[in-house]
Design a protein around this motif. Structure first.
Motif, PDB file in Angstrom:
ATOM      1  N   GLN A  17      53.339  65.779 -16.104  1.00 16.41           N
ATOM      2  CA  GLN A  17      52.615  64.532 -15.870  1.00 16.41           C
ATOM      3  C   GLN A  17      51.152  64.630 -16.296  1.00 16.41           C
ATOM      4  OE1 GLN A  17      53.158  63.135 -11.863  1.00 16.41           O
ATOM      5  NE2 GLN A  17      55.389  63.139 -12.000  1.00 16.41           N
ATOM      6  N   THR A  18      50.782  65.750 -16.851  1.00 11.99           N
ATOM      7  CA  THR A  18      49.393  66.033 -17.272  1.00 11.99           C
ATOM      8  C   THR A  18      48.412  65.584 -16.191  1.00 11.99           C
ATOM      9  OG1 THR A  18      49.219  63.958 -18.536  1.00 11.99           O
ATOM     10  CG2 THR A  18      49.930  65.929 -19.726  1.00 11.99           C
ATOM     11  N   SER A  19      48.652  66.067 -14.985  1.00 11.38           N
ATOM     12  CA  SER A  19      47.796  65.683 -13.866  1.00 11.38           C
ATOM     13  C   SER A  19      47.282  66.901 -13.130  1.00 11.38           C
ATOM     14  CB  SER A  19      48.559  64.778 -12.894  1.00 11.38           C
ATOM     15  OG  SER A  19      49.581  65.498 -12.238  1.00 11.38           O
ATOM     16  N   PHE A  20      46.200  66.720 -12.414  1.00 12.79           N
ATOM     17  CA  PHE A  20      45.594  67.787 -11.617  1.00 12.79           C
ATOM     18  C   PHE A  20      44.903  67.101 -10.437  1.00 12.79           C
ATOM     19  CE2 PHE A  20      44.553  72.024 -10.840  1.00 12.79           C
ATOM     20  CZ  PHE A  20      43.179  72.267 -10.748  1.00 12.79           C
ATOM     21  N   HIS A  21      45.713  66.497  -9.571  1.00 16.67           N
ATOM     22  CA  HIS A  21      45.166  65.728  -8.455  1.00 16.67           C
ATOM     23  C   HIS A  21      44.592  66.636  -7.370  1.00 16.67           C
ATOM     24  CE1 HIS A  21      46.905  62.509 -10.557  1.00 16.67           C
ATOM     25  NE2 HIS A  21      48.094  62.490  -9.981  1.00 16.67           N
ATOM     26  N   LEU A  22      43.528  66.185  -6.756  1.00 18.03           N
ATOM     27  CA  LEU A  22      42.842  66.944  -5.697  1.00 18.03           C
ATOM     28  C   LEU A  22      43.210  66.331  -4.345  1.00 18.03           C
ATOM     29  CD1 LEU A  22      40.614  69.137  -5.087  1.00 18.03           C
ATOM     30  CD2 LEU A  22      38.979  67.235  -5.120  1.00 18.03           C
ATOM     31  N   ARG A  23      43.533  67.182  -3.373  1.00 20.75           N
ATOM     32  CA  ARG A  23      43.948  66.677  -2.060  1.00 20.75           C
ATOM     33  C   ARG A  23      43.246  67.460  -0.954  1.00 20.75           C
ATOM     34  NH1 ARG A  23      48.886  67.658  -4.735  1.00 20.75           N
ATOM     35  NH2 ARG A  23      49.869  65.744  -5.533  1.00 20.75           N
ATOM     36  N   LYS A  24      43.107  66.770   0.186  1.00 19.06           N
ATOM     37  CA  LYS A  24      42.647  67.443   1.394  1.00 19.06           C
ATOM     38  C   LYS A  24      43.322  66.753   2.569  1.00 19.06           C
ATOM     39  CE  LYS A  24      38.673  69.411   3.779  1.00 19.06           C
ATOM     40  NZ  LYS A  24      37.203  69.583   3.838  1.00 19.06           N
ATOM     41  N   PRO A  25      43.954  67.491   3.462  1.00 26.41           N
ATOM     42  CA  PRO A  25      44.721  66.878   4.548  1.00 26.41           C
ATOM     43  C   PRO A  25      43.845  66.199   5.604  1.00 26.41           C
ATOM     44  CG  PRO A  25      44.779  69.271   4.727  1.00 26.41           C
ATOM     45  CD  PRO A  25      44.106  68.962   3.436  1.00 26.41           C
ATOM     46  N   SER A  26      42.590  66.636   5.751  1.00 26.24           N
ATOM     47  CA  SER A  26      41.720  66.062   6.770  1.00 26.24           C
ATOM     48  C   SER A  26      40.268  66.218   6.318  1.00 26.24           C
ATOM     49  CB  SER A  26      41.950  66.789   8.117  1.00 26.24           C
ATOM     50  OG  SER A  26      41.053  66.309   9.093  1.00 26.24           O
ATOM     51  N   VAL A  27      39.630  65.100   6.002  1.00 25.86           N
ATOM     52  CA  VAL A  27      38.274  65.173   5.434  1.00 25.86           C
ATOM     53  C   VAL A  27      37.217  65.134   6.530  1.00 25.86           C
ATOM     54  CG1 VAL A  27      38.926  64.198   3.217  1.00 25.86           C
ATOM     55  CG2 VAL A  27      38.171  62.667   5.065  1.00 25.86           C
ATOM     56  N   HIS A  28      36.046  65.674   6.201  1.00 30.07           N
ATOM     57  CA  HIS A  28      34.887  65.646   7.085  1.00 30.07           C
ATOM     58  C   HIS A  28      33.787  64.805   6.463  1.00 30.07           C
ATOM     59  CE1 HIS A  28      36.610  69.794   8.126  1.00 30.07           C
ATOM     60  NE2 HIS A  28      36.979  68.957   9.079  1.00 30.07           N
ATOM     61  N   ILE A  29      32.868  64.384   7.301  1.00 26.65           N
ATOM     62  CA  ILE A  29      31.722  63.626   6.809  1.00 26.65           C
ATOM     63  C   ILE A  29      31.022  64.390   5.685  1.00 26.65           C
ATOM     64  CG2 ILE A  29      29.437  62.713   7.379  1.00 26.65           C
ATOM     65  CD1 ILE A  29      31.442  61.009   8.637  1.00 26.65           C
ATOM     66  N   SER A  30      30.946  65.692   5.838  1.00 25.51           N
ATOM     67  CA  SER A  30      30.233  66.531   4.872  1.00 25.51           C
ATOM     68  C   SER A  30      30.929  66.606   3.506  1.00 25.51           C
ATOM     69  CB  SER A  30      30.080  67.951   5.424  1.00 25.51           C
ATOM     70  OG  SER A  30      31.355  68.507   5.692  1.00 25.51           O
TER      71      SER A  30
END
Lengths: 115, 118
Positions: A71-84
């Protein structure tokens, strides 16, 4: 030549919610893949990179990205984000066979985390 | 160890003037690259230097030039400034130049020099 598309210019999200920042690239050759983060009034910092091996790469602050060649993709993920985590995120590629490590960047995605 | 240092951090020039920006790489890093960042065009590669030689150049007019000194410090110069040259100019260093097997492709960026052209 390569190109990088970051589909979202801005992603608003509430604190502790999951997030995905999308990145697709176009290249006729093999590439290295990177995510850089830029905090206000600062330069870019490397968040994570894919050079070879496992297609799932992780950063020390909880982000992960998966290289999907089909899919020529490189998606970025985070399960729980912080204000910072509020910052601008740039996806980038470099052609590993060109003889140069010149990076081609996407236009960036501004991640806005609110309480 | 100290990071990439860019000077000046902020500067204002008028059209037609010229400007020189300076970059000191991380100690031991011998490759220096320059990027231009604007809201409209995003991050665009300008040039890369290693051992005082330009190894690669982006698609910018000849008004944009650079050089690298024997201590790996680099300067870039923009002559005959135009309004569209207003941008954040970022310098990045790496341990080895592009093209080597040991090159991981990781660049270490400075905080940039913000140029405003009036």
């Amino acid at each position: 030549a390569q190109s990088v598309t970051q589909l979202d210019s801005q992603v608003p999200v509430f604190e502790e919610a999951p997030v995905e920042l999308r990145c697709n690239y176009s290249s006729s050759v093999s590439v290295y893949l990177f995510w850089y983060v830029q905090y206000p009034n600062q330069g870019l910092q490397l968040l994570l990179k894919y050079l070879s091996g496992s297609t799932l790469v992780e950063s020390i602050n909880g982000f992960e990205a998966e290289f999907n060649k089909s899919q020529t993709s490189f998606h970025l993920r985070k399960p729980s984000v912080h204000i910072s985590d509020t910052a601008e995120y740039f996806c980038a590629v470099s052609d590993i066979n060109s003889g140069y490590s010149t990076l081609t960047f996407g236009k960036g995605t501004m991640l806005l985390v609110s309480p | 160890k100290a990071g990439v240092t860019q000077t000046p951090r902020y500067l204002i020039k008028t059209r037609g003037q010229q400007v020189t920006l300076s970059c000191s790489p991380i100690s031991g890093h011998r490759s220096v690259s320059w990027y231009q960042q604007t809201p409209g065009q995003g991050l665009q590669f300008l040039f890369e230097y290693f051992s005082e030689t330009q190894r690669n150049k982006g698609n910018f007019p000849g008004r944009f030039s650079g050089r690298q000194f024997s201590n790996s410090r680099s300067e870039m110069n923009v002559s005959t400034l135009e309004l569209g040259d207003s941008a954040l100019y970022l310098c990045a260093s790496s341990l080895v130049p592009s093209g080597l097997n040991t090159n991981t492709g990781e660049l270490f960026f400075g905080e940039g020099s913000r140029l405003t052209v009036l």
